[in-house]
Write a protein that holds these residues in place. Structure first.
Motif, PDB file in Angstrom:
ATOM      1  N   LEU A  76     -34.552  -8.463  -1.577  1.00  0.00           N
ATOM      2  CA  LEU A  76     -35.425  -8.008  -0.486  1.00  0.00           C
ATOM      3  C   LEU A  76     -34.916  -8.462   0.872  1.00  0.00           C
ATOM      4  N   LYS A  77     -35.212  -7.652   1.881  1.00  0.00           N
ATOM      5  CA  LYS A  77     -34.862  -7.993   3.259  1.00  0.00           C
ATOM      6  C   LYS A  77     -35.965  -7.469   4.174  1.00  0.00           C
ATOM      7  N   LEU A  78     -36.452  -8.337   5.070  1.00  0.00           N
ATOM      8  CA  LEU A  78     -37.457  -7.948   6.070  1.00  0.00           C
ATOM      9  C   LEU A  78     -36.812  -8.007   7.442  1.00  0.00           C
ATOM     10  N   GLU A  79     -37.118  -7.014   8.260  1.00  0.00           N
ATOM     11  CA  GLU A  79     -36.540  -6.973   9.601  1.00  0.00           C
ATOM     12  C   GLU A  79     -37.593  -6.490  10.583  1.00  0.00           C
ATOM     13  N   LEU A  80     -37.634  -7.124  11.745  1.00  0.00           N
ATOM     14  CA  LEU A  80     -38.542  -6.724  12.821  1.00  0.00           C
ATOM     15  C   LEU A  80     -37.699  -6.259  13.994  1.00  0.00           C
ATOM     16  N   ASP A 132     -37.969  -3.505  17.489  1.00  0.00           N
ATOM     17  CA  ASP A 132     -38.667  -2.533  18.338  1.00  0.00           C
ATOM     18  C   ASP A 132     -40.105  -2.299  17.887  1.00  0.00           C
ATOM     19  N   GLY A 133     -40.769  -3.343  17.404  1.00  0.00           N
ATOM     20  CA  GLY A 133     -42.160  -3.238  17.004  1.00  0.00           C
ATOM     21  C   GLY A 133     -42.371  -2.726  15.592  1.00  0.00           C
ATOM     22  N   TYR A 134     -41.308  -2.440  14.859  1.00  0.00           N
ATOM     23  CA  TYR A 134     -41.405  -1.942  13.491  1.00  0.00           C
ATOM     24  C   TYR A 134     -40.958  -3.010  12.507  1.00  0.00           C
ATOM     25  N   LEU A 135     -41.786  -3.258  11.499  1.00  0.00           N
ATOM     26  CA  LEU A 135     -41.441  -4.153  10.405  1.00  0.00           C
ATOM     27  C   LEU A 135     -40.880  -3.283   9.289  1.00  0.00           C
ATOM     28  N   THR A 136     -39.632  -3.526   8.918  1.00  0.00           N
ATOM     29  CA  THR A 136     -38.967  -2.742   7.881  1.00  0.00           C
ATOM     30  C   THR A 136     -38.758  -3.606   6.653  1.00  0.00           C
ATOM     31  N   ILE A 137     -39.180  -3.090   5.511  1.00  0.00           N
ATOM     32  CA  ILE A 137     -38.994  -3.756   4.226  1.00  0.00           C
ATOM     33  C   ILE A 137     -37.924  -2.987   3.476  1.00  0.00           C
ATOM     34  N   GLN A 138     -36.847  -3.679   3.112  1.00  0.00           N
ATOM     35  CA  GLN A 138     -35.765  -3.053   2.362  1.00  0.00           C
ATOM     36  C   GLN A 138     -35.632  -3.739   1.010  1.00  0.00           C
ATOM     37  N   ALA A 139     -35.409  -2.945  -0.029  1.00  0.00           N
ATOM     38  CA  ALA A 139     -35.221  -3.480  -1.374  1.00  0.00           C
ATOM     39  C   ALA A 139     -34.029  -2.772  -2.002  1.00  0.00           C
TER      40      ALA A 139
END
Length: 147
Positions: free
Chosen positions: A62-66, A68-75
């Motif tokens: 898993l990877k979380l990234e913030l 430009d105001g967007y929280l992106t969850i990548q798996a």
């Protein structure tokens, strides 16, 4: 050619399903791809709590990234299954590789250190604090009067 309804509409798909083969993770992931990453969001007094279901994934996947105001969850998930007989000859080799992501707008005021996440038993829990909305002072716009 008409077939009896006993066979259903997908005769070959039904033949090659999990009931016939004991190990088919790739088929299982493709079949349920639309149902993966189901997300529940609850509002509490201090924050929003997100619960994201990620069965079969590990914390390292898993990877979380913030940004430009967007929280992106990548798996991302890679799976290899190699089986050999007593003589070392390949009997079966199967592999699956796939990834997915979702993005949620959480606001421009948040920073990475504001968001807390933990991953337990296939469920990613993310706490996103509430930020008070900035009060905007209305601008007075006047119109010039000629004459």
């Amino acid at each position: 050619m008409y077939m009896p309804s006993v066979f259903g509409e997908n005769l070959l798909d039904d033949f090659f399903n999990d009931d016939w083969f004991d190990y088919q993770p790739a088929y299982r992931y493709r079949q349920n791809a639309a149902g993966l990453m189901k997300t529940d969001i609850r509002e509490n007094e201090k924050d929003y709590e997100m619960n994201v279901e990620l069965p079969g994934y590990k914390k390292e996947d898993l990877k979380l990234e913030l940004k430009d105001g967007y929280l992106t969850i990548q798996a991302a998930h890679n799976e290899n299954k190699d089986e050999k007989d007593k003589n070392g000859k390949m009997v079966r080799q199967e592999r699956y590789s796939g990834s997915m992501q979702r993005s949620f707008y959480v606001g421009d005021d948040l920073k990475e250190e504001d968001i807390h996440a933990k991953f337990v038993d296939g469920v990613l829990t993310i706490a996103i604090p509430k930020k008070e909305a900035k009060q905007q002072i209305p601008e007075k716009k006047t119109i010039a009067i000629e004459g």
